[in-house]
Design an enzyme around this catalytic site. Structure first.
Site, PDB file in Angstrom:
ATOM      1  N   SER A  92      10.853  26.463 -21.108  1.00 33.67           N
ATOM      2  CA  SER A  92      10.647  25.106 -20.622  1.00 33.67           C
ATOM      3  C   SER A  92      11.863  24.229 -20.901  1.00 33.67           C
ATOM      4  O   SER A  92      12.320  24.126 -22.038  1.00 33.67           O
ATOM      5  CB  SER A  92       9.420  24.506 -21.307  1.00 33.67           C
ATOM      6  OG  SER A  92       9.096  23.272 -20.735  1.00 33.67           O
ATOM      7  N   ASP A  96       8.106  14.912 -15.573  1.00 27.91           N
ATOM      8  CA  ASP A  96       8.281  15.825 -16.704  1.00 27.91           C
ATOM      9  C   ASP A  96       9.757  16.067 -17.008  1.00 27.91           C
ATOM     10  O   ASP A  96      10.166  17.183 -17.310  1.00 27.91           O
ATOM     11  CB  ASP A  96       7.573  17.158 -16.474  1.00 27.91           C
ATOM     12  CG  ASP A  96       7.470  17.973 -17.768  1.00 27.91           C
ATOM     13  OD1 ASP A  96       7.315  17.352 -18.836  1.00 27.91           O
ATOM     14  OD2 ASP A  96       7.583  19.217 -17.707  1.00 27.91           O
ATOM     15  N   HIS A 146       7.708  17.158 -21.788  1.00 25.63           N
ATOM     16  CA  HIS A 146       6.718  17.742 -22.694  1.00 25.63           C
ATOM     17  C   HIS A 146       7.354  18.534 -23.835  1.00 25.63           C
ATOM     18  O   HIS A 146       6.677  18.888 -24.793  1.00 25.63           O
ATOM     19  CB  HIS A 146       5.699  18.601 -21.930  1.00 25.63           C
ATOM     20  CG  HIS A 146       6.212  19.931 -21.453  1.00 25.63           C
ATOM     21  ND1 HIS A 146       6.705  20.135 -20.193  1.00 25.63           N
ATOM     22  CD2 HIS A 146       6.294  21.131 -22.068  1.00 25.63           C
ATOM     23  CE1 HIS A 146       7.062  21.398 -20.041  1.00 25.63           C
ATOM     24  NE2 HIS A 146       6.821  22.026 -21.179  1.00 25.63           N
TER      25      HIS A 146
END
Length: 512
Positions: free
Chosen positions: A259, A159, A129
């Site tokens: 992230s 992911d 993402h």
């Protein structure tokens, strides 16, 4: 004096031999896996750092921080990707790129995250993402240099993404063993939260094998509630949930921008890739989630070899048992995974697994919840064998299952038939025909072409893309005919072609 001279000479010759052997290995390691390359590097360059029980994280932080990079992405207005926010406090994209759980109608023009360098020649792991649909990926190294990166592979079901920069002699983080992680163990989260420079936070492992349903929601895949409805009414969900969630949960502070960053143990070994936070506000409230590195190793190596994940499947649907579900089924067992369906032509069916079996162990290790099984299978490939222990009629039975790939799904049953004719595009080794209204309605797509044939040995065949798949975009451009596919191919970014669409197993994106 002569003796001292001989000792010095022997030491010199030994050192020269070690350096020569290392340089030889360095020149001939193209065929090595990422993990093997790391083993060679760390065997020749051991780093003395604190033990896993130490509370002093100075050495671990100093070793890891130079190899964690800042990733900045930008998106053109022509990307055509509209992505509505779910408003969920677990919404990964919102939490890591801002928004505080609010709905956002379009992709941001720019965003940022983190990444971890795995090899000196520039392979970097991050989250899918972080780089998904980005037109431009800029990596800021620890010495403040800015370099452009290209996507090697990405997978929304885990992911994970692998990107590469054309640099050499970069600092790296040593990959550890996430199976050895223990609840209560000290860990560090390293990344670039809130657009700050490299930031290190500390905490403990709060839980393992945690599933929070975030990946399924991000992809519009069925939730557990939809599956419960299926069990009650017999109305099957339109898509299959193929996401793999077996997160390491930590209370180390993780915020937007972390992230794709590193979760490391006190020895400075990478044990997870930070991926999500549980938050009502969009900032840290005490719980973060990281993808185990042992799962990442397999996925990243597939990216490097094939550009996509070659995933093996048992071919069964199951639900974790608990006291309430056991009472509903009128059975005594409350531990294990209850097999609710066995897919035709799957590995489970071939091995003799039956509806009503209870999976109790995988490779001799007891399992209690879905992530216990999904992560272990997620590390394997089509053709690999796995031993499952199932309970049937009160007796335990060992079953050896050969995993099968996506193509083992009964596509004729799962996808309305497309015309056998189609226009072949030799570069892809596949033929395409316009999707019928029925096919588009089934998958909720506004446009697309159906793969009507695949040539052996060509691109689609090597990537295990079978007939029947619906291709919706090529290089981010919507396609409705083979002519559209051909026109979109030259518009690739960084020399890489990206094909996205949907099939019986859910959404897919392949880059090659």
């Amino acid at each position: 004096m002569k003796r001292i001279g001989l000792i010095v000479l022997a030491a010199f010759i030994g050192g020269a031999a070690a350096i020569g052997a290392y340089k030889l290995l360095e020149r001939n390691n193209d065929g090595m896996t990422l993990a093997e390359k790391q083993n060679v590097l760390f065997a020749n360059n051991p780093v003395k750092i604190s033990s896993t029980g130490a509370v002093d994280f100075v050495q671990a932080a100093s070793v890891v921080s130079p190899a964690v990079v800042h990733i900045k992405t930008s998106y053109g207005s022509s990307s055509g990707n509209e992505r509505g926010g779910s408003g969920s406090p677990m919404d990964m994209f919102e939490e890591f790129f801002g928004g505080g759980g609010r709905s956002r109608p379009r992709m941001p023009r720019a965003a940022s995250g983190s990444g971890v360098i795995l090899t000196p020649d520039g392979y970097i792991v991050t989250n899918n993402h972080v780089v998904e649909n980005a037109d431009k990926i800029e990596v800021i190294l620890s010495d403040r240099r800015k370099v452009m990166a290209k996507v090697i592979g990405k997978d929304p079901n885990t992911d994970l993404a692998l990107i590469k920069v054309e640099e050499t002699n970069l600092p790296i983080v040593k990959m550890g063993n996430s199976d050895n992680v223990q609840i209560g163990e000290w860990v560090l989260a390293v990344g670039f939260p809130l657009d700050l420079q490299t930031t290190v936070t500390a905490g403990i492992v709060s839980a393992k094998a945690r599933s929070i349903g975030i990946l399924a929601r991000q992809q519009g895949q069925p939730t557990e509630e939809e599956y419960d409805e299926y069990r009650r009414t017999g109305k099957a969900p339109e898509r299959t949930n193929n996401s793999i969630e077996s997160f390491i949960q930590t209370d180390a502070a993780i915020n937007p921008g972390n992230s794709g960053g590193a979760l490391v143990n006190a020895s400075g070994e990478l044990i997870g890739i930070n991926a999500a936070i549980a938050s009502q506000t969009g900032t840290n409230e005490g719980y973060g989630f990281a993808i185990p590195v042992n799962l990442a190793k397999k996925v990243l190596e597939d990216f490097r070899k094939y550009g996509a994940v070659k995933r093996g499947y048992i071919g069964v649907s199951f639900r974790p048992l608990d006291a309430d579900y056991a009472e509903e089924l009128k059975i005594k067992d409350i531990n294990g995974l209850y097999v609710s369906d066995v897919l035709p032509n799957g590995g489970g069916a071939a091995a003799g697994i039956q509806k009503g079996d209870i999976i109790k162990k995988v490779e001799g290790i007891a399992i209690y919840d879905s992530p216990d099984l999904q992560e272990k299978i997620g590390r394997m490939s089509p053709g690999d064998k796995v031993q499952l222990t199932v309970l049937r009629n009160g007796a335990l039975k060992d079953v050896n299952v050969t995993l099968k790939g996506d193509a083992s799904v009964n596509l004729a049953k799962a996808t309305p038939a497309a015309k056998s004719t189609g226009t072949t595009i030799s570069k892809l080794g596949a033929a395409f025909a316009p999707a019928s209204a029925q096919v588009k309605a089934r998958y909720g797509a506004k446009n697309g072409v159906v793969v009507t044939s695949v040539e052996p040995g060509k691109v689609f065949d090597s990537m295990d893309l079978p007939k029947g798949l619906l291709v919706t975009t090529v290089n981010g451009k919507p396609v409705n005919s083979a002519k559209d596919v051909e026109a979109a191919l030259p518009t690739s970014k960084n020399g890489m072609t990206t094909i996205s669409g949907v099939g019986p197993n859910g959404n897919y994106t392949f880059t090659f």
